[in-house]
Scaffold this motif. Structure first.
Motif, mmCIF file in Angstrom:
data_model
loop_
_atom_site.group_PDB
_atom_site.id
_atom_site.type_symbol
_atom_site.label_atom_id
_atom_site.label_comp_id
_atom_site.label_asym_id
_atom_site.label_seq_id
_atom_site.Cartn_x
_atom_site.Cartn_y
_atom_site.Cartn_z
ATOM 1 N N LEU A 248 0.826 -1.209 0.000
ATOM 2 C CA LEU A 248 0.000 0.000 0.000
ATOM 3 C C LEU A 248 0.861 1.260 0.000
ATOM 4 O O LEU A 248 0.458 2.300 -0.539
ATOM 5 N N GLU A 249 2.061 1.171 0.580
ATOM 6 C CA GLU A 249 2.991 2.309 0.484
ATOM 7 C C GLU A 249 3.423 2.524 -0.961
ATOM 8 O O GLU A 249 3.607 3.669 -1.407
ATOM 9 N N ILE A 250 3.595 1.418 -1.681
ATOM 10 C CA ILE A 250 3.940 1.546 -3.109
ATOM 11 C C ILE A 250 2.806 2.247 -3.860
ATOM 12 O O ILE A 250 3.027 3.184 -4.640
ATOM 13 N N GLU A 251 1.581 1.814 -3.617
ATOM 14 C CA GLU A 251 0.449 2.389 -4.323
ATOM 15 C C GLU A 251 0.139 3.810 -3.849
ATOM 16 O O GLU A 251 -0.434 4.607 -4.602
ATOM 17 N N SER A 252 0.502 4.106 -2.610
ATOM 18 C CA SER A 252 0.243 5.473 -2.111
ATOM 19 C C SER A 252 1.101 6.498 -2.843
ATOM 20 O O SER A 252 0.745 7.681 -2.907
ATOM 21 N N VAL A 253 2.228 6.057 -3.396
ATOM 22 C CA VAL A 253 3.048 6.957 -4.221
ATOM 23 C C VAL A 253 2.293 7.315 -5.498
ATOM 24 O O VAL A 253 2.334 8.445 -5.986
ATOM 25 N N ARG A 254 1.571 6.365 -6.024
ATOM 26 C CA ARG A 254 0.817 6.579 -7.258
ATOM 27 C C ARG A 254 -0.472 7.354 -6.989
ATOM 28 O O ARG A 254 -0.906 8.159 -7.807
ATOM 29 N N TYR A 255 -1.113 7.073 -5.845
ATOM 30 C CA TYR A 255 -2.380 7.740 -5.502
ATOM 31 C C TYR A 255 -2.251 8.440 -4.138
ATOM 32 O O TYR A 255 -2.891 8.023 -3.159
ATOM 33 N N PRO A 256 -1.425 9.459 -4.062
ATOM 34 C CA PRO A 256 -1.172 10.086 -2.753
ATOM 35 C C PRO A 256 -2.397 10.774 -2.148
ATOM 36 O O PRO A 256 -2.511 10.889 -0.929
#
Length: 375
Positions: A248-256
């Motif tokens: 989810l940290e990886i995806e939070s970079v994409r969808y901050p």
């Protein structure tokens, strides 16, 4: 199987010898009881001679055993044929020994009344039986006795063979299941990597190098953690949740600005064991259909609870309203989860999916508890 049993033998020497001695001891006992019921004289002498015949029987049957042992790994019909054919000369040898011990060695009277005949030999002469007829008559009796022992030996050997086949089948089935679990587990990582690389490509193309660098670092941490575990070993729920945090940290970079995460799992359940990365496709599914398809913030909730003897894990998102056709979850990720549950737990676990009230999606895993919850 005892130490004297070679690799290709189904029954060892010790077991074979015990069955042979047991059979001939039974033979001596039954004939002695019969003689006692008929009130034959010289019971002690007759018993000694039965023991002599029994010892010859043990020796002859031991020779027959080696013939059956040679045919031990052949087909069942071949073993039966060897038993029926091999018992013929053995029965003749036994009949000859029996005739000599009772009729030639030292004839004794079987009856208390001398007028009925002094010896067995006298009775044979009166009946008009020749030597070979007498041998044939005794051979038939011993032949069926030897066939009875041979049938027991073949039956024990066949039972051992069936047990070996069942053990091999069980090992092959377990190996196939392990291979299936490995395959399904390794299927998760390429699927996840494909999605992540697409996200990384989007960041690079839109000129966001810092975000791309952060995603690469998070991706490295995720794979370092996930690949260090054995695909056949379960992990604690705490370890599984930590893997999902990394993802989810990886995806939070994409969808901050759009991705919101809430994890609600009691501490008492964190020690429960679950298949590694079993939540991964469910979280990916929430990102793909919940977060990526809207411009507003979407919350992904991971929660867990125990109900009786089962552990219930839920991944819920409050994304946009979806078509009812999506409820079945026919995608690769959800199909992978169902296949892994089937391979690992059979019918003891399942994945249920449904549309959330007001929009979004709910994926619910039901697994057996790995250990009891302490109060």
């Amino acid at each position: 199987m005892d130490k004297s049993t070679p690799r290709n033998a189904l029954i060892g020497h010790q077991m074979a010898l015990l069955t042979i001695i047991g059979f001939w001891a039974f033979y001596a006992l039954i004939l002695s009881l019969r003689a006692a019921l008929l009130d034959f004289p010289a019971q002690a002498v007759l018993f000694e001679r039965r023991l002599m015949v029994g010892l010859v029987g043990v020796l002859v049957t031991w020779i027959l055993y080696f013939g059956l042992r040679i045919a031990g790994r052949q087909s069942l019909s071949s073993r039966v044929s060897v038993a029926f054919i091999g018992a013929i000369p053995c029965a003749i040898v036994l009949a000859s020994a029996n005739f000599y011990i009772f009729n030639l060695y030292d004839p004794i009277s079987l009856f208390k009344d001398p007028s009925l005949g002094r010896t067995v030999e006298d009775l044979k002469v009166q009946l008009g039986l020749s030597f070979w007829q007498e041998i044939a008559d005794i051979s038939v009796t011993h032949y069926f006795f030897l066939i009875a022992w041979s049938s027991l030996y073949v039956a024990i050997g066949y039972a051992r063979e069936v047990q070996e086949a069942e053990r091999k089948t069980s090992r092959f089935a377990q190996a196939a299941q392990d291979a299936e679990l490995r395959s399904l587990r390794y299927q998760v990582n390429p699927h996840f990597l494909f999605n992540t690389l697409n996200s990384l490509s989007s960041l690079v193309l839109t000129g966001k190098p810092k975000e791309a660098e952060a995603m690469i670092q998070n991706l490295s941490n995720f794979y370092r953690t996930s690949l260090s575990s054995d695909p056949l070993e379960d992990v604690t729920l705490a370890e599984e949740v930590e893997l999902q945090r990394l993802y989810l940290e990886i995806e939070s970079v994409r969808y901050p600005k759009r991705l919101r995460v809430k994890i609600n799992i009691p501490d008492a359940l964190m020690g429960q064991h679950v298949p590694a990365l079993i939540l991964q496709p469910l979280v990916e599914n929430a990102i793909k259909y919940g977060v990526s398809r809207t411009t507003r913030p979407v919350e992904i909730i991971i929660n867990a609870k125990s109900e009786g003897d089962v552990l219930v894990l839920c991944v819920i998102d409050d994304g946009e309203v979806m078509d009812a056709d999506h409820v079945g979850g026919s995608g690769i990720g959800l199909a992978n989860v169902r296949d892994r549950l089937e391979a690992r737990y059979r019918s003891a676990a399942r994945l249920d999916t449904k549309l959330a009230d007001g929009g979004g999606f709910v994926a619910m895993l039901t697994l057996p508890l790995s250990h009891r919850i302490t109060a």
